[in-house]
Design a protein around this motif. Structure first.
Motif, PDB file in Angstrom:
ATOM      1  N   ILE A  78       0.850  -1.189   0.000  1.00 10.63           N
ATOM      2  CA  ILE A  78       0.000   0.000   0.000  1.00 10.63           C
ATOM      3  C   ILE A  78       0.889   1.243   0.000  1.00 10.63           C
ATOM      4  CG2 ILE A  78      -1.757   1.287   1.262  1.00 10.63           C
ATOM      5  CD1 ILE A  78      -2.677  -1.427   2.395  1.00 10.63           C
ATOM      6  N   VAL A  79       0.667   2.108  -0.990  1.00 11.97           N
ATOM      7  CA  VAL A  79       1.427   3.350  -1.123  1.00 11.97           C
ATOM      8  C   VAL A  79       0.446   4.509  -1.029  1.00 11.97           C
ATOM      9  CG1 VAL A  79       2.917   4.701  -2.641  1.00 11.97           C
ATOM     10  CG2 VAL A  79       3.110   2.218  -2.622  1.00 11.97           C
ATOM     11  N   SER A  80       0.771   5.492  -0.190  1.00 15.65           N
ATOM     12  CA  SER A  80      -0.056   6.691  -0.082  1.00 15.65           C
ATOM     13  C   SER A  80       0.603   7.816  -0.869  1.00 15.65           C
ATOM     14  CB  SER A  80      -0.201   7.126   1.376  1.00 15.65           C
ATOM     15  OG  SER A  80      -0.903   6.153   2.097  1.00 15.65           O
ATOM     16  N   ALA A  81      -0.204   8.539  -1.641  1.00 10.49           N
ATOM     17  CA  ALA A  81       0.317   9.639  -2.444  1.00 10.49           C
ATOM     18  C   ALA A  81      -0.737  10.725  -2.554  1.00 10.49           C
ATOM     19  CB  ALA A  81       0.716   9.137  -3.829  1.00 10.49           C
ATOM     20  N   ARG A  82      -0.286  11.939  -2.741  1.00 11.24           N
ATOM     21  CA  ARG A  82      -1.220  13.054  -2.910  1.00 11.24           C
ATOM     22  C   ARG A  82      -1.885  12.942  -4.272  1.00 11.24           C
ATOM     23  NH1 ARG A  82       1.593  18.347  -2.560  1.00 11.24           N
ATOM     24  NH2 ARG A  82      -0.433  18.973  -3.368  1.00 11.24           N
ATOM     25  N   ALA A  83      -3.188  13.170  -4.283  1.00 12.47           N
ATOM     26  CA  ALA A  83      -3.941  13.057  -5.532  1.00 12.47           C
ATOM     27  C   ALA A  83      -4.913  14.223  -5.651  1.00 12.47           C
ATOM     28  CB  ALA A  83      -4.702  11.740  -5.579  1.00 12.47           C
ATOM     29  N   GLY A  84      -5.233  14.547  -6.883  1.00 14.69           N
ATOM     30  CA  GLY A  84      -6.187  15.612  -7.160  1.00 14.69           C
ATOM     31  C   GLY A  84      -7.548  15.035  -7.499  1.00 14.69           C
ATOM     32  N   GLN A  85      -8.325  15.818  -8.234  1.00 10.17           N
ATOM     33  CA  GLN A  85      -9.650  15.372  -8.619  1.00 10.17           C
ATOM     34  C   GLN A  85      -9.564  14.175  -9.550  1.00 10.17           C
ATOM     35  OE1 GLN A  85     -11.485  18.793 -10.338  1.00 10.17           O
ATOM     36  NE2 GLN A  85     -12.100  19.633  -8.354  1.00 10.17           N
ATOM     37  N   GLY A  86     -10.468  13.257  -9.380  1.00 11.42           N
ATOM     38  CA  GLY A  86     -10.517  12.087 -10.244  1.00 11.42           C
ATOM     39  C   GLY A  86      -9.465  11.041  -9.920  1.00 11.42           C
ATOM     40  N   GLY A  87      -8.755  11.204  -8.802  1.00  8.46           N
ATOM     41  CA  GLY A  87      -7.770  10.211  -8.415  1.00  8.46           C
ATOM     42  C   GLY A  87      -6.451  10.300  -9.148  1.00  8.46           C
ATOM     43  N   ARG A  88      -6.186  11.381  -9.855  1.00  5.89           N
ATOM     44  CA  ARG A  88      -4.917  11.549 -10.569  1.00  5.89           C
ATOM     45  C   ARG A  88      -3.867  12.059  -9.591  1.00  5.89           C
ATOM     46  NH1 ARG A  88      -2.454  11.029 -15.178  1.00  5.89           N
ATOM     47  NH2 ARG A  88      -1.231  12.712 -16.057  1.00  5.89           N
ATOM     48  N   LEU A  89      -2.703  11.403  -9.580  1.00  5.11           N
ATOM     49  CA  LEU A  89      -1.638  11.750  -8.640  1.00  5.11           C
ATOM     50  C   LEU A  89      -0.881  12.985  -9.088  1.00  5.11           C
ATOM     51  CD1 LEU A  89      -0.075   8.235  -7.961  1.00  5.11           C
ATOM     52  CD2 LEU A  89      -1.825   9.403  -6.651  1.00  5.11           C
ATOM     53  N   PHE A  90      -0.329  13.694  -8.110  1.00  9.34           N
ATOM     54  CA  PHE A  90       0.602  14.780  -8.388  1.00  9.34           C
ATOM     55  C   PHE A  90       1.979  14.127  -8.510  1.00  9.34           C
ATOM     56  CE2 PHE A  90      -2.606  17.044  -5.731  1.00  9.34           C
ATOM     57  CZ  PHE A  90      -3.115  17.834  -6.744  1.00  9.34           C
ATOM     58  N   GLY A  91       2.393  13.803  -9.703  1.00  3.14           N
ATOM     59  CA  GLY A  91       3.636  13.062  -9.912  1.00  3.14           C
ATOM     60  C   GLY A  91       3.313  11.611 -10.214  1.00  3.14           C
ATOM     61  N   ALA A  92       4.193  10.717  -9.804  1.00  2.00           N
ATOM     62  CA  ALA A  92       3.987   9.288 -10.046  1.00  2.00           C
ATOM     63  C   ALA A  92       4.581   8.493  -8.894  1.00  2.00           C
ATOM     64  CB  ALA A  92       4.643   8.872 -11.359  1.00  2.00           C
ATOM     65  N   VAL A  93       4.138   7.269  -8.753  1.00  2.00           N
ATOM     66  CA  VAL A  93       4.702   6.355  -7.776  1.00  2.00           C
ATOM     67  C   VAL A  93       5.906   5.689  -8.432  1.00  2.00           C
ATOM     68  CG1 VAL A  93       4.304   4.279  -6.410  1.00  2.00           C
ATOM     69  CG2 VAL A  93       2.491   5.959  -6.654  1.00  2.00           C
ATOM     70  N   THR A  94       7.074   5.813  -7.817  1.00  2.00           N
ATOM     71  CA  THR A  94       8.314   5.286  -8.390  1.00  2.00           C
ATOM     72  C   THR A  94       8.651   3.924  -7.799  1.00  2.00           C
ATOM     73  OG1 THR A  94       9.697   6.328  -6.704  1.00  2.00           O
ATOM     74  CG2 THR A  94       9.195   7.635  -8.676  1.00  2.00           C
ATOM     75  N   SER A  95       9.645   3.287  -8.375  1.00  3.11           N
ATOM     76  CA  SER A  95      10.087   1.998  -7.853  1.00  3.11           C
ATOM     77  C   SER A  95      10.688   2.158  -6.456  1.00  3.11           C
ATOM     78  CB  SER A  95      11.089   1.346  -8.810  1.00  3.11           C
ATOM     79  OG  SER A  95      12.196   2.187  -9.008  1.00  3.11           O
ATOM     80  N   GLY A  96      11.281   3.309  -6.162  1.00  2.00           N
ATOM     81  CA  GLY A  96      11.788   3.581  -4.816  1.00  2.00           C
ATOM     82  C   GLY A  96      10.667   3.645  -3.794  1.00  2.00           C
ATOM     83  N   ASP A  97       9.560   4.261  -4.174  1.00  2.51           N
ATOM     84  CA  ASP A  97       8.386   4.311  -3.286  1.00  2.51           C
ATOM     85  C   ASP A  97       7.860   2.911  -3.018  1.00  2.51           C
ATOM     86  OD1 ASP A  97       8.533   7.105  -3.338  1.00  2.51           O
ATOM     87  OD2 ASP A  97       7.099   7.260  -5.001  1.00  2.51           O
ATOM     88  N   ILE A  98       7.842   2.084  -4.049  1.00  7.17           N
ATOM     89  CA  ILE A  98       7.349   0.710  -3.903  1.00  7.17           C
ATOM     90  C   ILE A  98       8.281  -0.088  -3.000  1.00  7.17           C
ATOM     91  CG2 ILE A  98       6.839  -1.437  -5.131  1.00  7.17           C
ATOM     92  CD1 ILE A  98       5.998   0.342  -7.531  1.00  7.17           C
ATOM     93  N   ALA A  99       9.594   0.089  -3.159  1.00  4.08           N
ATOM     94  CA  ALA A  99      10.564  -0.628  -2.326  1.00  4.08           C
ATOM     95  C   ALA A  99      10.403  -0.244  -0.858  1.00  4.08           C
ATOM     96  CB  ALA A  99      11.982  -0.339  -2.797  1.00  4.08           C
ATOM     97  N   GLU A 100      10.195   1.054  -0.570  1.00  2.00           N
ATOM     98  CA  GLU A 100       9.985   1.499   0.805  1.00  2.00           C
ATOM     99  C   GLU A 100       8.687   0.922   1.371  1.00  2.00           C
ATOM    100  OE1 GLU A 100      10.067   5.751   0.784  1.00  2.00           O
ATOM    101  OE2 GLU A 100      12.182   5.820   0.168  1.00  2.00           O
ATOM    102  N   ALA A 101       7.647   0.870   0.547  1.00  3.50           N
ATOM    103  CA  ALA A 101       6.363   0.345   1.000  1.00  3.50           C
ATOM    104  C   ALA A 101       6.437  -1.155   1.274  1.00  3.50           C
ATOM    105  CB  ALA A 101       5.284   0.650  -0.026  1.00  3.50           C
ATOM    106  N   ILE A 102       7.246  -1.876   0.514  1.00  5.42           N
ATOM    107  CA  ILE A 102       7.412  -3.317   0.753  1.00  5.42           C
ATOM    108  C   ILE A 102       8.013  -3.545   2.128  1.00  5.42           C
ATOM    109  CG2 ILE A 102       8.737  -5.353   0.062  1.00  5.42           C
ATOM    110  CD1 ILE A 102       8.296  -4.481  -2.853  1.00  5.42           C
ATOM    111  N   VAL A 103       9.058  -2.779   2.458  1.00  6.62           N
ATOM    112  CA  VAL A 103       9.700  -2.918   3.765  1.00  6.62           C
ATOM    113  C   VAL A 103       8.742  -2.484   4.877  1.00  6.62           C
ATOM    114  CG1 VAL A 103      11.614  -2.103   5.199  1.00  6.62           C
ATOM    115  CG2 VAL A 103      12.012  -2.682   2.811  1.00  6.62           C
ATOM    116  N   ALA A 104       7.994  -1.403   4.648  1.00  6.80           N
ATOM    117  CA  ALA A 104       7.055  -0.911   5.657  1.00  6.80           C
ATOM    118  C   ALA A 104       5.929  -1.907   5.932  1.00  6.80           C
ATOM    119  CB  ALA A 104       6.461   0.425   5.217  1.00  6.80           C
ATOM    120  N   SER A 105       5.552  -2.699   4.931  1.00  3.27           N
ATOM    121  CA  SER A 105       4.484  -3.671   5.122  1.00  3.27           C
ATOM    122  C   SER A 105       4.995  -4.994   5.704  1.00  3.27           C
ATOM    123  CB  SER A 105       3.758  -3.937   3.800  1.00  3.27           C
ATOM    124  OG  SER A 105       4.625  -4.594   2.896  1.00  3.27           O
ATOM    125  N   GLY A 106       6.274  -5.032   6.055  1.00  3.55           N
ATOM    126  CA  GLY A 106       6.827  -6.228   6.679  1.00  3.55           C
ATOM    127  C   GLY A 106       7.453  -7.196   5.695  1.00  3.55           C
TER     128      GLY A 106
END
Length: 148
Positions: A78-106
């Motif tokens: 699970i990755v949390s990111a800032r989003a605007g109307q319609g669920g569009r993110l400000f930026g993108a979710v990167t592989s670094g974000d995913i790697a951090e989320a994997i460790v955070a989820s155990g």
């Protein structure tokens, strides 16, 4: 032109491989992005250093990679990111974000360079990412992006 790859390049090889590519591809794409360096006679020391670094970052054995695969298959990242109307993110979710989320989820420690996202993640919702844990072991991970 002979090059030593310093980073993995899809369809060409992994870090430490010596490849022969066309001059334009090397000068205009690989070398400016620091994906490869020119092959020289003293390049063997550099190849050895790259291979040693790659081994230290990779999972020690195939058994460890299979254990990490089992842990990743049972987890939803699970990755949390800032989003605007319609669920569009400000930026993108990167592989670094995913790697951090994997460790955070155990989950196990995963190198961000081993995570491949087929299309950029720019919307809230469920997405897929491919993680290469070992040369013979890889797993698809479900990434759920939530609005922060």
């Amino acid at each position: 032109m002979k090059l030593i790859l310093t980073q993995p390049v899809s369809g060409l090889g992994v870090a430490g491989d010596v490849v022969d590519v066309k001059d334009g591809y090397a000068r205009n794409y690989l070398m400016p992005r620091k994906l490869g360096t020119a092959w020289t006679k003293g390049g063997q020391k550099q190849v050895d250093a790259i291979l040693a670094g790659r081994e230290s970052r990779s999972h020690r054995s195939e058994e460890e990679a299979k254990a990490a695969k089992a842990a990743l298959q049972s987890t939803t990242v699970i990755v949390s990111a800032r989003a605007g109307q319609g669920g569009r993110l400000f930026g993108a979710v990167t592989s670094g974000d995913i790697a951090e989320a994997i460790v955070a989820s155990g989950g196990p420690q995963v190198d961000k360079r081993k995570i491949e996202v087929p299309t950029p993640i720019r919307n809230v919702g469920e997405h897929q990412a491919h993680v290469r844990l070992h040369d013979d072991v890889s797993v698809d991970v479900t990434v759920v992006v939530q609005e922060a």
